[in-house]
Design a protein around this motif. Structure first.
Motif, PDB file in Angstrom:
ATOM      1  N   GLU A  14     -14.333  -0.654  -0.997  1.00  0.00           N
ATOM      2  CA  GLU A  14     -12.953  -0.435  -1.427  1.00  0.00           C
ATOM      3  C   GLU A  14     -12.661  -1.278  -2.666  1.00  0.00           C
ATOM      4  N   TYR A  15     -12.246  -0.626  -3.748  1.00  0.00           N
ATOM      5  CA  TYR A  15     -11.880  -1.292  -5.007  1.00  0.00           C
ATOM      6  C   TYR A  15     -10.353  -1.276  -5.129  1.00  0.00           C
ATOM      7  N   LYS A  16      -9.803  -2.386  -5.721  1.00  0.00           N
ATOM      8  CA  LYS A  16      -8.348  -2.545  -5.775  1.00  0.00           C
ATOM      9  C   LYS A  16      -7.857  -2.656  -7.212  1.00  0.00           C
ATOM     10  N   THR A  63      -0.122  -2.978  -5.710  1.00  0.00           N
ATOM     11  CA  THR A  63      -1.574  -2.710  -5.675  1.00  0.00           C
ATOM     12  C   THR A  63      -1.842  -1.285  -5.176  1.00  0.00           C
ATOM     13  N   GLN A  76     -13.525  -8.893  -3.895  1.00  0.00           N
ATOM     14  CA  GLN A  76     -12.298  -9.445  -4.464  1.00  0.00           C
ATOM     15  C   GLN A  76     -12.555 -10.189  -5.778  1.00  0.00           C
ATOM     16  N   THR A 103     -15.244  -4.978  -4.295  1.00  0.00           N
ATOM     17  CA  THR A 103     -15.163  -5.124  -2.838  1.00  0.00           C
ATOM     18  C   THR A 103     -15.167  -6.583  -2.404  1.00  0.00           C
ATOM     19  N   ARG A 157      -5.542   1.055  -3.771  1.00  0.00           N
ATOM     20  CA  ARG A 157      -6.966   0.949  -3.424  1.00  0.00           C
ATOM     21  C   ARG A 157      -7.676   2.280  -3.639  1.00  0.00           C
ATOM     22  N   THR A 190     -11.521   4.042  -2.635  1.00  0.00           N
ATOM     23  CA  THR A 190     -12.758   3.907  -1.863  1.00  0.00           C
ATOM     24  C   THR A 190     -13.897   4.615  -2.589  1.00  0.00           C
ATOM     25  N   ASP A 193     -10.031   8.151  -4.680  1.00  0.00           N
ATOM     26  CA  ASP A 193     -11.341   7.851  -4.103  1.00  0.00           C
ATOM     27  C   ASP A 193     -12.429   8.605  -4.869  1.00  0.00           C
ATOM     28  N   ASN A 224       0.817  -1.218   0.000  1.00  0.00           N
ATOM     29  CA  ASN A 224       0.000   0.000   0.000  1.00  0.00           C
ATOM     30  C   ASN A 224       0.847   1.264   0.000  1.00  0.00           C
TER      31      ASN A 224
END
Length: 532
Positions: free
Chosen positions: A111-113, A123, A71, A69, A125, A127, A41, A27
């Motif tokens: 939360e999208y990754k 990665t 996965q 969200t 993220r 939101t 975001d 992160n």
């Protein structure tokens, strides 16, 4: 037995440390790492469309991937991984992957990754915050009118907001402060219901006021969601009396009108006079009080009572009757004026004036001798005018202007031969004109001889006076004769006995009465009768 337990605990601690380090490393965005993906975001309202973008500074031909969200992979490069028609690919290159999600629901929040499969895997993220749009507010408590002086409590409610909305009260353009908002969560979805109360003590000025409840929320523009209702107030009449004329004069018609501003409108009006009764000629017709002819005795304070069922109120008016319009005024003209006195006459005469009608209104302008013009102190001649006959004449010497033009006499007032001639100022001043009531004008001749103004002009009024006197004398004589004749007849009225009727009162029959009448009772034996 102790050592294996200690070793297990140590291995567990090392494993957790490695996993935590890996998570933190994944992160952390390193500015000097060109392969680290970058996201942002996003906030969207329910039903809207959100755009998710993932970028890298450089590419090593590795593919970018978006996951939701849960996965679940949404897109891997240009390939769709999840069959959801709301999710569409907007842009895909080796350094960028952008997708859109339409018709966003509250369940899409989270939360999208974004990941890039390098060694190690990098990665980022993003939101997504989904706003619950509040519903249109509803106002309750204004179903029935409110009486003046009472308190009314209004309630405004809005549902389905996320986060909780804020409610604002307005009366017209003025914001009012209500009670604290009450927030309640919905058990079925992560939204909230918000309500607010407002207490007002109403007055008559609040009647037909517009009460507004507006919703303040991040998903709305100012004023998008609001409700309005009209406040109806019941109140007693506010009474005012309006006169029909601002200058009531004696002998004229007059009226007073009573108006009552109220809700509902007044249903009855009652007129009265303070310290007395209404005048006999005054007539009350609902909201109007009529005076067919004003009199000084009508002066006083008049009161109007108006009632609408909610209350009773009154208004007052002080009536002061003025004197009738004064028709007489005076005009003073300088005899040594440098212009002719005829220029002081009005330019036009009223067409409805009859000079021969014998009216007491008159215009007498005294002739002045201008044969010897001097510059001595001017002398003035006073003339009584009628306002009704000559409304345009000035009333003082100061108001006389030499720019006045000679009068234009209508043909219906005087013949053309009687209209005087006018001239402009010259070395010999033109004498003034004498205007009499009966329409005869004294005009000086060319030699300057001015007729005697004291000589009475011929008038038909003299003939009328003579005829009236003769008729009065004749009537008087006839009355005297009737009186004398009546007195004579009264004095000679009665019963008379003739000579032949003497002695008839005591006679037993007609023959005896005749005999007694001829000679009397004393000589009745000496009379003899002979039959042939």
């Amino acid at each position: 037995m102790v050592f294996p337990s200690a070793l297990s605990a140590l291995w567990s601690a090392i494993l957790l440390t490695v996993l935590l380090t890996t998570a933190v490393y994944s992160n952390v965005v390193y500015d000097d790492d060109p392969l680290q993906p970058v996201t942002a975001d996003e906030t969207v309202s329910v039903g809207g469309t959100v755009t998710l973008t993932c970028r890298v500074a450089e590419s090593d031909n590795s593919s970018l991937q978006w996951s939701n969200t849960a996965q679940q992979t949404l897109y891997f490069g240009e390939k769709r991984a999840l069959r959801d028609n709301r999710i569409q690919l907007l842009h895909s290159t080796s350094t960028e992957l952008t997708i859109t999600i339409a018709d966003v629901q509250l369940s899409d929040e989270g939360e999208y990754k974004c990941a890039i499969f390098t060694m190690p895997v990098r990665t980022a993220r993003a939101t997504v915050t989904v706003l619950g749009v509040p519903g249109k507010p509803q106002i309750s408590g204004l179903e029935t009118p409110v009486q003046e002086g009472q308190k009314v409590t209004l309630t405004c409610t809005s549902t389905g907001s996320k986060p909780p909305a804020k409610l604002h009260w307005y009366r017209g353009d003025q914001e009012l402060e209500g009670h604290l908002d009450v927030v309640e969560s919905n058990p079925d979805d992560p939204t909230y219901n918000v309500s607010s109360e407002l207490t007002l003590e109403v007055t008559s000025s609040d009647d037909n006021a517009l009460i507004t409840c507006a919703v303040d929320h991040p998903s709305l523009a100012p004023g998008d969601k609001r409700s309005e209702q009209t406040l109806r107030v019941l109140y007693s009449p506010n009474v005012q009396i309006h006169p029909g004329s601002n200058l009531p004069r004696e002998g004229e018609k007059f009226s007073l009108r009573c108006t009552g501003t109220s809700n509902p409108e007044p249903t009855s009006y009652i007129w009265e006079k303070k310290d007395g009764e209404l005048p006999i000629l005054a007539k009350a017709d609902g909201a109007v009080l009529h005076f067919p002819m004003l009199n000084k005795s009508d002066n006083g304070v008049y009161v109007c009572h108006a009632d609408n069922g909610i209350g009773n109120n009154q208004g007052e008016y002080i009536l002061l009757v003025q004197d009738p319009a004064d028709k007489n005024s005076e005009l003073v003209t300088p005899s040594s004026s440098p212009f002719t006195s005829s220029s002081l006459l009005p330019t036009t005469f009223p067409t409805d004036v009859d000079f021969d009608s014998g009216s007491t209104s008159s215009l007498d302008i005294i002739s002045t001798d201008y044969s010897h013009p001097t510059h001595d102190a001017p002398t003035f001649s006073t003339t009584t005018l009628s306002n009704a006959l000559f409304p345009d004449l000035p009333f003082s010497p100061d108001s006389v202007s030499p720019s006045l033009t000679p009068p234009a006499f209508p043909s219906s007032i005087a013949p053309s031969s009687a209209i005087p001639s006018y001239s402009t100022p010259s070395s010999s001043l033109t004498p003034s004109v004498s205007v009499q009531q009966n329409g005869v004008y004294n005009v000086p001749d060319e030699a300057g001889n001015i007729p005697d103004p004291t000589v009475m002009a011929p008038s038909s009024g003299v003939d009328h006076a003579v005829i009236g006197g003769v008729v009065a004398v004749i009537v008087f004589i006839l009355l005297c004769l009737l009186i004398v004749l009546g007195r004579y007849l009264i004095r000679h009225k009665g019963t008379y006995l003739t000579h032949e009727a003497k002695g008839s009162d005591d006679a037993p029959d007609a023959d005896t009465a005749i005999i007694n009448a001829e000679g009397g009772q004393s000589g009745s034996e000496d009379k003899k009768e002979y039959f042939i």
